[in-house]
Design a protein around this motif. Structure first.
Motif, PDB file in Angstrom:
ATOM      1  N   SER A 216       0.824  -1.210   0.000  1.00 13.97           N
ATOM      2  CA  SER A 216       0.000   0.000   0.000  1.00 13.97           C
ATOM      3  C   SER A 216       0.855   1.256   0.000  1.00 13.97           C
ATOM      4  O   SER A 216       0.501   2.265  -0.620  1.00 13.97           O
ATOM      5  CB  SER A 216      -0.932  -0.006   1.218  1.00 13.97           C
ATOM      6  N   GLN A 217       2.010   1.200   0.665  1.00 15.83           N
ATOM      7  CA  GLN A 217       2.885   2.358   0.693  1.00 15.83           C
ATOM      8  C   GLN A 217       3.530   2.596  -0.674  1.00 15.83           C
ATOM      9  O   GLN A 217       3.819   3.728  -1.045  1.00 15.83           O
ATOM     10  CB  GLN A 217       3.973   2.167   1.747  1.00 15.83           C
ATOM     11  N   ALA A 218       3.757   1.505  -1.413  1.00 19.54           N
ATOM     12  CA  ALA A 218       4.338   1.656  -2.749  1.00 19.54           C
ATOM     13  C   ALA A 218       3.347   2.301  -3.713  1.00 19.54           C
ATOM     14  O   ALA A 218       3.736   3.017  -4.644  1.00 19.54           O
ATOM     15  CB  ALA A 218       4.785   0.292  -3.295  1.00 19.54           C
ATOM     16  N   ILE A 219       2.046   2.063  -3.474  1.00 14.34           N
ATOM     17  CA  ILE A 219       1.016   2.615  -4.362  1.00 14.34           C
ATOM     18  C   ILE A 219       0.559   3.995  -3.900  1.00 14.34           C
ATOM     19  O   ILE A 219       0.511   4.947  -4.683  1.00 14.34           O
ATOM     20  CB  ILE A 219      -0.179   1.646  -4.446  1.00 14.34           C
ATOM     21  N   LEU A 220       0.217   4.107  -2.606  1.00 17.85           N
ATOM     22  CA  LEU A 220      -0.250   5.381  -2.044  1.00 17.85           C
ATOM     23  C   LEU A 220       0.569   5.696  -0.795  1.00 17.85           C
ATOM     24  O   LEU A 220       0.181   5.333   0.329  1.00 17.85           O
ATOM     25  CB  LEU A 220      -1.746   5.292  -1.685  1.00 17.85           C
ATOM     26  N   PRO A 221       1.717   6.310  -0.952  1.00 14.40           N
ATOM     27  CA  PRO A 221       2.570   6.579   0.214  1.00 14.40           C
ATOM     28  C   PRO A 221       1.887   7.495   1.229  1.00 14.40           C
ATOM     29  O   PRO A 221       1.239   8.473   0.869  1.00 14.40           O
ATOM     30  CB  PRO A 221       3.806   7.260  -0.405  1.00 14.40           C
ATOM     31  N   GLU A 222       2.046   7.146   2.509  1.00 15.92           N
ATOM     32  CA  GLU A 222       1.533   7.951   3.607  1.00 15.92           C
ATOM     33  C   GLU A 222       2.665   8.108   4.613  1.00 15.92           C
ATOM     34  O   GLU A 222       2.897   7.225   5.447  1.00 15.92           O
ATOM     35  CB  GLU A 222       0.318   7.289   4.264  1.00 15.92           C
ATOM     36  N   ARG A 223       3.359   9.215   4.521  1.00 18.45           N
ATOM     37  CA  ARG A 223       4.579   9.382   5.312  1.00 18.45           C
ATOM     38  C   ARG A 223       4.295   9.455   6.814  1.00 18.45           C
ATOM     39  O   ARG A 223       5.137   9.164   7.630  1.00 18.45           O
ATOM     40  CB  ARG A 223       5.307  10.641   4.865  1.00 18.45           C
ATOM     41  N   GLU A 224       3.059   9.923   7.204  1.00 12.51           N
ATOM     42  CA  GLU A 224       2.792  10.088   8.625  1.00 12.51           C
ATOM     43  C   GLU A 224       2.473   8.779   9.331  1.00 12.51           C
ATOM     44  O   GLU A 224       2.313   8.756  10.537  1.00 12.51           O
ATOM     45  CB  GLU A 224       1.617  11.054   8.821  1.00 12.51           C
ATOM     46  N   VAL A 225       2.364   7.653   8.577  1.00  8.49           N
ATOM     47  CA  VAL A 225       2.020   6.388   9.215  1.00  8.49           C
ATOM     48  C   VAL A 225       3.147   5.896  10.103  1.00  8.49           C
ATOM     49  O   VAL A 225       2.923   5.373  11.186  1.00  8.49           O
ATOM     50  CB  VAL A 225       1.663   5.338   8.146  1.00  8.49           C
ATOM     51  N   VAL A 226       4.387   6.051   9.665  1.00  6.83           N
ATOM     52  CA  VAL A 226       5.535   5.614  10.460  1.00  6.83           C
ATOM     53  C   VAL A 226       6.166   6.835  11.108  1.00  6.83           C
ATOM     54  O   VAL A 226       6.199   7.936  10.531  1.00  6.83           O
ATOM     55  CB  VAL A 226       6.561   4.869   9.593  1.00  6.83           C
ATOM     56  N   VAL A 227       6.689   6.637  12.306  1.00  8.75           N
ATOM     57  CA  VAL A 227       7.206   7.753  13.085  1.00  8.75           C
ATOM     58  C   VAL A 227       8.701   7.659  13.286  1.00  8.75           C
ATOM     59  O   VAL A 227       9.432   8.631  13.125  1.00  8.75           O
ATOM     60  CB  VAL A 227       6.486   7.818  14.454  1.00  8.75           C
ATOM     61  N   LYS A 228       9.187   6.484  13.629  1.00  8.20           N
ATOM     62  CA  LYS A 228      10.593   6.320  13.963  1.00  8.20           C
ATOM     63  C   LYS A 228      11.467   6.456  12.716  1.00  8.20           C
ATOM     64  O   LYS A 228      11.061   6.131  11.605  1.00  8.20           O
ATOM     65  CB  LYS A 228      10.825   4.974  14.620  1.00  8.20           C
ATOM     66  N   GLY A 229      12.714   6.917  12.940  1.00  9.74           N
ATOM     67  CA  GLY A 229      13.642   7.098  11.834  1.00  9.74           C
ATOM     68  C   GLY A 229      14.023   5.780  11.167  1.00  9.74           C
ATOM     69  O   GLY A 229      14.161   5.713   9.938  1.00  9.74           O
ATOM     70  N   CYS A 230      14.208   4.732  11.966  1.00  9.89           N
ATOM     71  CA  CYS A 230      14.566   3.428  11.393  1.00  9.89           C
ATOM     72  C   CYS A 230      13.439   2.891  10.515  1.00  9.89           C
ATOM     73  O   CYS A 230      13.688   2.279   9.463  1.00  9.89           O
ATOM     74  CB  CYS A 230      14.886   2.449  12.516  1.00  9.89           C
ATOM     75  N   SER A 231      12.208   3.112  10.943  1.00  9.90           N
ATOM     76  CA  SER A 231      11.070   2.666  10.143  1.00  9.90           C
ATOM     77  C   SER A 231      11.011   3.401   8.815  1.00  9.90           C
ATOM     78  O   SER A 231      10.740   2.802   7.762  1.00  9.90           O
ATOM     79  CB  SER A 231       9.771   2.888  10.914  1.00  9.90           C
ATOM     80  N   ARG A 232      11.268   4.699   8.847  1.00 12.80           N
ATOM     81  CA  ARG A 232      11.262   5.455   7.606  1.00 12.80           C
ATOM     82  C   ARG A 232      12.392   5.019   6.670  1.00 12.80           C
ATOM     83  O   ARG A 232      12.225   5.008   5.454  1.00 12.80           O
ATOM     84  CB  ARG A 232      11.375   6.948   7.926  1.00 12.80           C
ATOM     85  N   PHE A 233      13.548   4.683   7.258  1.00 14.89           N
ATOM     86  CA  PHE A 233      14.661   4.196   6.434  1.00 14.89           C
ATOM     87  C   PHE A 233      14.285   2.895   5.730  1.00 14.89           C
ATOM     88  O   PHE A 233      14.533   2.719   4.530  1.00 14.89           O
ATOM     89  CB  PHE A 233      15.895   3.990   7.312  1.00 14.89           C
ATOM     90  N   VAL A 234      13.678   1.963   6.481  1.00 17.68           N
ATOM     91  CA  VAL A 234      13.242   0.700   5.887  1.00 17.68           C
ATOM     92  C   VAL A 234      12.204   0.943   4.807  1.00 17.68           C
ATOM     93  O   VAL A 234      12.232   0.328   3.734  1.00 17.68           O
ATOM     94  CB  VAL A 234      12.685  -0.239   6.979  1.00 17.68           C
ATOM     95  N   LEU A 235      11.276   1.866   5.071  1.00 16.03           N
ATOM     96  CA  LEU A 235      10.246   2.172   4.090  1.00 16.03           C
ATOM     97  C   LEU A 235      10.847   2.796   2.830  1.00 16.03           C
ATOM     98  O   LEU A 235      10.412   2.507   1.709  1.00 16.03           O
ATOM     99  CB  LEU A 235       9.225   3.129   4.713  1.00 16.03           C
ATOM    100  N   MET A 236      11.882   3.605   2.977  1.00 13.38           N
ATOM    101  CA  MET A 236      12.537   4.206   1.817  1.00 13.38           C
ATOM    102  C   MET A 236      13.223   3.132   0.966  1.00 13.38           C
ATOM    103  O   MET A 236      13.127   3.144  -0.269  1.00 13.38           O
ATOM    104  CB  MET A 236      13.566   5.235   2.284  1.00 13.38           C
ATOM    105  N   VAL A 237      13.899   2.189   1.617  1.00 14.40           N
ATOM    106  CA  VAL A 237      14.548   1.094   0.876  1.00 14.40           C
ATOM    107  C   VAL A 237      13.503   0.269   0.131  1.00 14.40           C
ATOM    108  O   VAL A 237      13.693  -0.119  -1.030  1.00 14.40           O
ATOM    109  CB  VAL A 237      15.364   0.212   1.840  1.00 14.40           C
ATOM    110  N   TRP A 238      12.370   0.019   0.782  1.00 11.04           N
ATOM    111  CA  TRP A 238      11.318  -0.765   0.130  1.00 11.04           C
ATOM    112  C   TRP A 238      10.733  -0.022  -1.068  1.00 11.04           C
ATOM    113  O   TRP A 238      10.453  -0.619  -2.107  1.00 11.04           O
ATOM    114  CB  TRP A 238      10.216  -1.085   1.130  1.00 11.04           C
ATOM    115  N   LEU A 239      10.564   1.287  -0.951  1.00 10.63           N
ATOM    116  CA  LEU A 239      10.008   2.067  -2.058  1.00 10.63           C
ATOM    117  C   LEU A 239      10.935   2.046  -3.271  1.00 10.63           C
ATOM    118  O   LEU A 239      10.482   2.027  -4.422  1.00 10.63           O
ATOM    119  CB  LEU A 239       9.735   3.500  -1.617  1.00 10.63           C
TER     120      LEU A 239
END
Length: 474
Positions: A216-239
């Motif tokens: 779902s993040q790959a199709i409709l990204p929602e940046r406010e769903v994750v808060v921690k920096g490590c989570s955002r890093f993982v989400l960026m790699v996945w995107l």
């Protein structure tokens, strides 16, 4: 002194005799050497079809036969690499009837035990080697079939999964699940954080939706769903991984839906034999025996043809209208046919392998070895490539295959998957470092407890407790 002279004379005589035996001047099957040249009779089979391989014509101006074609060019090139001079005398091999000429019969009847060679598209076979010697092959061969091809697009309700192979789809599911679980673990303590307006943000990831979260993040990204920096890093790699996969999927799906695909009308020999279709072959060729002995065709279902034009007419009519459903022949002939009519036909089916084309000499002829070495020199010099391009084009060595796009496999994206997995694992280790500290502290505490227990048992064995009532050891 006389004994020494006699011994020297005998030694020189033996040396001269050995040189004469080694020279290609043989007797009978090896010919005669006159004025430094070997007189060699060249028999060339005369046939109606496939003049690209060998063609014999009568030259009235010179009152002799001349031969041309792929086989003759290879032979003439090999002659230039011989260590001795050769005088050639061309002699056509007569054809008794349209389809009655067989190389097996010609080799048995028309090669007497003298200095002769057969130059043509003669295939090296085991049974032929019983009555003739062959040089090394100068072209690869094998028996396959040509069938009409179907133009169009093979589409169905599952076409959308074809751009990726099954192992790639499985890898995407695994990496999505792994990334989703990693983000769930890292975000599990986030209950209510203030948003931009200052009110608490009640968004929280649950186990039920976490498996679909990366997609779902790959199709409709929602940046406010994750808060921690490590989570955002993982989400960026996945995107990044998802972007590459989506672009590749779109490109391959477009190819499948829009490109014209060439598919054989018959996929195997069993279909032709089971349905009783007529099939064609080159008249006078050993392919007739292959179709009966190897592929088990009914002889009444075999039809002989002479050239590529007859092949085309027969395939165009079809088996039900007096033609054939497929043509079986050696690969060099089929490549030549596809070069002329390849837009509507395709090479398909299993291959009956053989050695290829070679020049034929009488049994035990020492010229066979000389010509074999000469052929190897022609191949290694690059002259063979020039001859093949002259008659068959630049792509003569490549087999014709279907133009259907291939599914992308896991191997194509293995590096990205490895990078994503390692990055997610490192982010998880950094994010949950307090867990590892707690585990280390628990391990240390457990070690101290075990040490205390061990020490207590040791003290108990060393100083047993005294019973004060009876004065004995308890």
């Amino acid at each position: 002194m006389k004994g020494k002279c006699f011994l020297s004379l005998l030694t020189w005589s033996l040396i001269v005799l050995l040189v004469l035996l080694e020279a290609p001047t043989g007797n009978g099957s090896n010919g005669r050497l006159e004025n430094g040249e070997i007189k060699l009779t060249v028999r060339v089979p005369v046939r109606d079809g496939f003049p690209q391989f060998v063609k014999v014509v009568w030259d009235p101006s010179q009152q002799k036969y001349t031969a041309s074609g792929y086989c003759m060019d290879v032979f003439n090139a090999a002659v230039t690499y011989l260590p001795f001079n050769v005088s050639l005398h061309l002699l056509p091999a007569a054809v008794e009837s349209s389809y009655g000429f067989r190389f097996d019969q010609a080799l048995q009847k028309q090669i007497p035990p003298k200095n002769e060679v057969v130059v043509g598209d003669v295939t090296i076979l085991a049974n032929r080697s019983n009555y003739a010697d062959f040089t090394v092959p100068y072209t690869a061969s094998g028996v396959k079939m040509v069938v009409p091809a179907k133009h169009g697009r093979d589409q169905n309700m599952w076409t959308f999964v074809k751009p990726f192979s099954w192992d790639l789809w499985l890898s995407i599911i695994i990496i999505s699940t792994f990334i989703g679980l990693a983000i769930l673990i890292m975000e599990r303590n986030v209950n209510a954080l203030p948003n931009q307006e200052g009110s608490p943000n009640q968004t929280k990831l649950g186990p039920a939706t976490i498996l679909l979260f990366p997609i779902s993040q790959a199709i409709l990204p929602e940046r406010e769903v994750v808060v921690k920096g490590c989570s955002r890093f993982v989400l960026m790699v996945w995107l990044v991984l998802a972007f590459v996969l989506m672009q590749s999927y779109t490109a391959n799906l477009t190819s499948i839906l829009t490109l014209d695909q060439l598919q054989p009308s018959f996929l195997n020999v069993n279909d032709l034999r089971r349905e009783g279709y007529y099939v064609g072959y080159q008249g006078g060729s050993f392919v007739y025996d292959v179709l009966i002995d190897r592929f088990k065709f009914d002889p009444s279902r075999l039809r002989p043809y002479n050239n590529t034009g007859e092949y085309h007419d027969a395939l165009k009519l079809g088996s039900k209208n007096g033609g054939v459903a497929a043509i079986f022949d050696e690969v060099p002939y089929l490549k030549l046919y596809l070069q002329e009519y390849g837009s509507n036909y395709i090479m398909s089916g299993p291959e009956y392998r053989n050695a290829g084309f070679g020049f034929v000499f009488p049994l035990n002829s020492n010229l066979t070895a000389y010509f074999s070495r000469a052929i190897l020199n022609v191949i290694e010099s690059g002259l063979m490539n020039e001859i093949e391009e002259k008659y068959f084009g630049e792509d003569s060595s490549e087999e014709t295959s279907s133009s259907e796009p291939l599914s992308l496999s896991f191997r194509s994206f293995a590096g990205l998957f490895i990078i994503s997995g390692i990055s997610t694992l490192l982010a998880l280790l950094v994010s949950e470092r307090f867990i590892w500290r707690r585990l280390i502290l628990m391990a240390k505490a457990l070690t101290e407890i075990m040490s205390a227990i061990h020490l207590f048992k040791k003290e108990a064995r060393t100083h047993p407790i005294q019973d004060s009532t009876h004065g004995t050891e308890a």
